[in-house]
Design a protein around this motif. Structure first.
Motif, PDB file in Angstrom:
ATOM      1  N   GLY A 194       0.789  -1.228   0.000  1.00 52.93           N
ATOM      2  CA  GLY A 194       0.000   0.000   0.000  1.00 52.93           C
ATOM      3  C   GLY A 194       0.825   1.284   0.000  1.00 52.93           C
ATOM      4  N   PHE A 195       2.137   1.159  -0.109  1.00 52.57           N
ATOM      5  CA  PHE A 195       3.001   2.343  -0.067  1.00 52.57           C
ATOM      6  C   PHE A 195       2.637   3.339  -1.171  1.00 52.57           C
ATOM      7  N   ASP A 196       2.507   2.858  -2.407  1.00 54.59           N
ATOM      8  CA  ASP A 196       2.217   3.742  -3.533  1.00 54.59           C
ATOM      9  C   ASP A 196       0.932   4.529  -3.303  1.00 54.59           C
ATOM     10  N   GLU A 197      -0.103   3.849  -2.856  1.00 56.94           N
ATOM     11  CA  GLU A 197      -1.391   4.497  -2.642  1.00 56.94           C
ATOM     12  C   GLU A 197      -1.304   5.547  -1.536  1.00 56.94           C
ATOM     13  N   ARG A 198      -0.579   5.239  -0.472  1.00 58.02           N
ATOM     14  CA  ARG A 198      -0.437   6.220   0.625  1.00 58.02           C
ATOM     15  C   ARG A 198       0.347   7.437   0.176  1.00 58.02           C
ATOM     16  N   VAL A 199       1.363   7.246  -0.661  1.00 61.21           N
ATOM     17  CA  VAL A 199       2.114   8.385  -1.192  1.00 61.21           C
ATOM     18  C   VAL A 199       1.203   9.255  -2.041  1.00 61.21           C
ATOM     19  N   VAL A 200       0.430   8.649  -2.922  1.00 63.09           N
ATOM     20  CA  VAL A 200      -0.477   9.416  -3.784  1.00 63.09           C
ATOM     21  C   VAL A 200      -1.493  10.175  -2.940  1.00 63.09           C
ATOM     22  N   GLU A 201      -2.083   9.518  -1.950  1.00 65.96           N
ATOM     23  CA  GLU A 201      -3.051  10.194  -1.074  1.00 65.96           C
ATOM     24  C   GLU A 201      -2.420  11.394  -0.380  1.00 65.96           C
ATOM     25  N   ARG A 260      -2.375  10.156 -14.620  1.00 68.69           N
ATOM     26  CA  ARG A 260      -3.754  10.672 -14.634  1.00 68.69           C
ATOM     27  C   ARG A 260      -4.748   9.705 -13.972  1.00 68.69           C
ATOM     28  N   GLN A 261      -4.330   8.468 -13.768  1.00 64.76           N
ATOM     29  CA  GLN A 261      -5.191   7.484 -13.093  1.00 64.76           C
ATOM     30  C   GLN A 261      -4.882   7.401 -11.594  1.00 64.76           C
ATOM     31  N   ARG A 262      -4.189   8.399 -11.063  1.00 69.85           N
ATOM     32  CA  ARG A 262      -3.850   8.496  -9.635  1.00 69.85           C
ATOM     33  C   ARG A 262      -2.922   7.372  -9.185  1.00 69.85           C
ATOM     34  N   ARG A 263      -1.981   6.987 -10.044  1.00 67.14           N
ATOM     35  CA  ARG A 263      -1.015   5.962  -9.686  1.00 67.14           C
ATOM     36  C   ARG A 263       0.375   6.593  -9.614  1.00 67.14           C
ATOM     37  N   LEU A 264       1.113   6.221  -8.596  1.00 65.42           N
ATOM     38  CA  LEU A 264       2.493   6.673  -8.472  1.00 65.42           C
ATOM     39  C   LEU A 264       3.321   5.937  -9.502  1.00 65.42           C
ATOM     40  N   ARG A 265       4.061   6.677 -10.318  1.00 64.96           N
ATOM     41  CA  ARG A 265       4.898   6.053 -11.338  1.00 64.96           C
ATOM     42  C   ARG A 265       6.370   6.103 -10.985  1.00 64.96           C
ATOM     43  N   TYR A 266       6.806   7.157 -10.291  1.00 67.14           N
ATOM     44  CA  TYR A 266       8.229   7.285  -9.931  1.00 67.14           C
ATOM     45  C   TYR A 266       8.344   8.118  -8.667  1.00 67.14           C
ATOM     46  N   LEU A 267       9.317   7.737  -7.850  1.00 68.58           N
ATOM     47  CA  LEU A 267       9.686   8.514  -6.674  1.00 68.58           C
ATOM     48  C   LEU A 267      11.173   8.315  -6.451  1.00 68.58           C
ATOM     49  N   GLY A 268      11.912   9.417  -6.402  1.00 70.47           N
ATOM     50  CA  GLY A 268      13.351   9.334  -6.179  1.00 70.47           C
ATOM     51  C   GLY A 268      14.071  10.559  -6.706  1.00 70.47           C
ATOM     52  N   PRO A 269      15.377  10.475  -6.836  1.00 73.12           N
ATOM     53  CA  PRO A 269      16.166  11.616  -7.303  1.00 73.12           C
ATOM     54  C   PRO A 269      16.098  11.764  -8.829  1.00 73.12           C
ATOM     55  N   TYR A 270      16.518  12.931  -9.298  1.00 72.62           N
ATOM     56  CA  TYR A 270      16.603  13.188 -10.737  1.00 72.62           C
ATOM     57  C   TYR A 270      17.844  12.549 -11.352  1.00 72.62           C
ATOM     58  N   ALA A 271      18.932  12.527 -10.571  1.00 71.68           N
ATOM     59  CA  ALA A 271      20.217  12.081 -11.115  1.00 71.68           C
ATOM     60  C   ALA A 271      21.134  11.693  -9.969  1.00 71.68           C
ATOM     61  N   ASN A 303       3.135  -0.968 -14.337  1.00 73.59           N
ATOM     62  CA  ASN A 303       3.486  -2.182 -13.607  1.00 73.59           C
ATOM     63  C   ASN A 303       2.764  -2.149 -12.263  1.00 73.59           C
ATOM     64  N   PRO A 304       2.672  -3.258 -11.569  1.00 74.88           N
ATOM     65  CA  PRO A 304       1.942  -3.284 -10.304  1.00 74.88           C
ATOM     66  C   PRO A 304       2.483  -2.344  -9.223  1.00 74.88           C
ATOM     67  N   ALA A 305       3.689  -1.861  -9.396  1.00 80.51           N
ATOM     68  CA  ALA A 305       4.253  -0.949  -8.395  1.00 80.51           C
ATOM     69  C   ALA A 305       5.068   0.128  -9.094  1.00 80.51           C
ATOM     70  N   ALA A 306       5.198   1.246  -8.418  1.00 75.79           N
ATOM     71  CA  ALA A 306       5.960   2.368  -8.953  1.00 75.79           C
ATOM     72  C   ALA A 306       7.456   2.075  -8.914  1.00 75.79           C
ATOM     73  N   VAL A 307       8.197   2.829  -9.690  1.00 72.68           N
ATOM     74  CA  VAL A 307       9.650   2.786  -9.612  1.00 72.68           C
ATOM     75  C   VAL A 307      10.037   3.705  -8.456  1.00 72.68           C
ATOM     76  N   VAL A 308      10.578   3.129  -7.411  1.00 70.16           N
ATOM     77  CA  VAL A 308      11.054   3.898  -6.266  1.00 70.16           C
ATOM     78  C   VAL A 308      12.567   3.732  -6.237  1.00 70.16           C
ATOM     79  N   ASN A 309      13.253   4.824  -6.527  1.00 67.43           N
ATOM     80  CA  ASN A 309      14.710   4.802  -6.618  1.00 67.43           C
ATOM     81  C   ASN A 309      15.284   5.411  -5.341  1.00 67.43           C
ATOM     82  N   SER A 310      15.900   4.582  -4.535  1.00 70.92           N
ATOM     83  CA  SER A 310      16.514   5.092  -3.305  1.00 70.92           C
ATOM     84  C   SER A 310      18.020   4.892  -3.304  1.00 70.92           C
ATOM     85  N   ASN A 311      18.536   4.280  -4.350  1.00 74.48           N
ATOM     86  CA  ASN A 311      19.952   3.946  -4.408  1.00 74.48           C
ATOM     87  C   ASN A 311      20.683   4.911  -5.336  1.00 74.48           C
TER      88      ASN A 311
END
Length: 173
Positions: free
Chosen positions: A46-53, A122-133, A157-165
């Motif tokens: 549920g992380f993606d949904e909570r971020v969007v909310e 536009r469908q209220r889905r998180l697609r990316y979260l993280g740094p630019y570069a 995809n079923p989950a967003a791309v979350v880049n933390s590395n």
């Protein structure tokens, strides 16, 4: 003999200069997610949904590119300007918004470094979260802009791309 001594002195001076620049540049790099807080949070169901909310409650709308910046004066923020422009021109029709993650309770718990970006489709889905570069000054390293654009414009995809590395020029609280 004097010429050889001159060459040795120039070599020593150049080595000292290069060594100093290398040491200075090492202090300019920091990890985007040093305590792996974002990485751990993203693994929760549920992380993606909570971020969007949380982002929509903070003023974002579906079809938004959200730039995260703190109110402090940090040089790293200015380095992302070309990345932001490239992203917004590629994602025509998406609105742009800037938010301080410290003002969003859910995000402030795990987004400790900025600049960062999130994209909500536009469908209220998180697609990316993280740094630019990543990399020295976020300019000479690897940009994530093409990967962000790809994650937004391709099939969901079923989950967003979350880049933390990433290691680069990031501002911390």
């Amino acid at each position: 003999m004097k010429a050889a001594l001159g060459y040795v002195l120039i070599a020593c001076w150049a080595s000292a200069l290069l060594g100093g620049m290398w040491l200075y540049s090492r202090t300019q790099l920091s990890e985007f997610d040093p305590a792996l807080q974002l990485n751990s949070a993203a693994a929760e169901p549920g992380f993606d949904e909570r971020v969007v909310e949380a982002l929509i409650a903070a003023g974002a709308t579906p079809g938004s590119v959200i730039h995260f910046a703190r109110r402090q004066n940090c040089f790293c923020e200015t380095l992302t300007q070309p990345h932001r422009q490239q992203l917004l021109s590629a994602l025509a029709g998406f609105s742009a918004i800037t938010l301080d993650p410290d003002n969003i309770a859910f995000l402030s718990a795990f987004l400790s470094h900025t600049p960062a970006v999130a994209v909500i489709d536009r469908q209220r889905r998180l697609r990316y979260l993280g740094p630019y570069a990543q990399g020295y000054g976020c300019m000479t390293g690897r940009t994530f802009v093409e990967a962000i654009i790809s994650s937004v414009t391709t099939r969901y995809n079923p989950a967003a791309v979350v880049n933390s590395n990433a290691t680069g020029c990031f501002c911390q609280r």
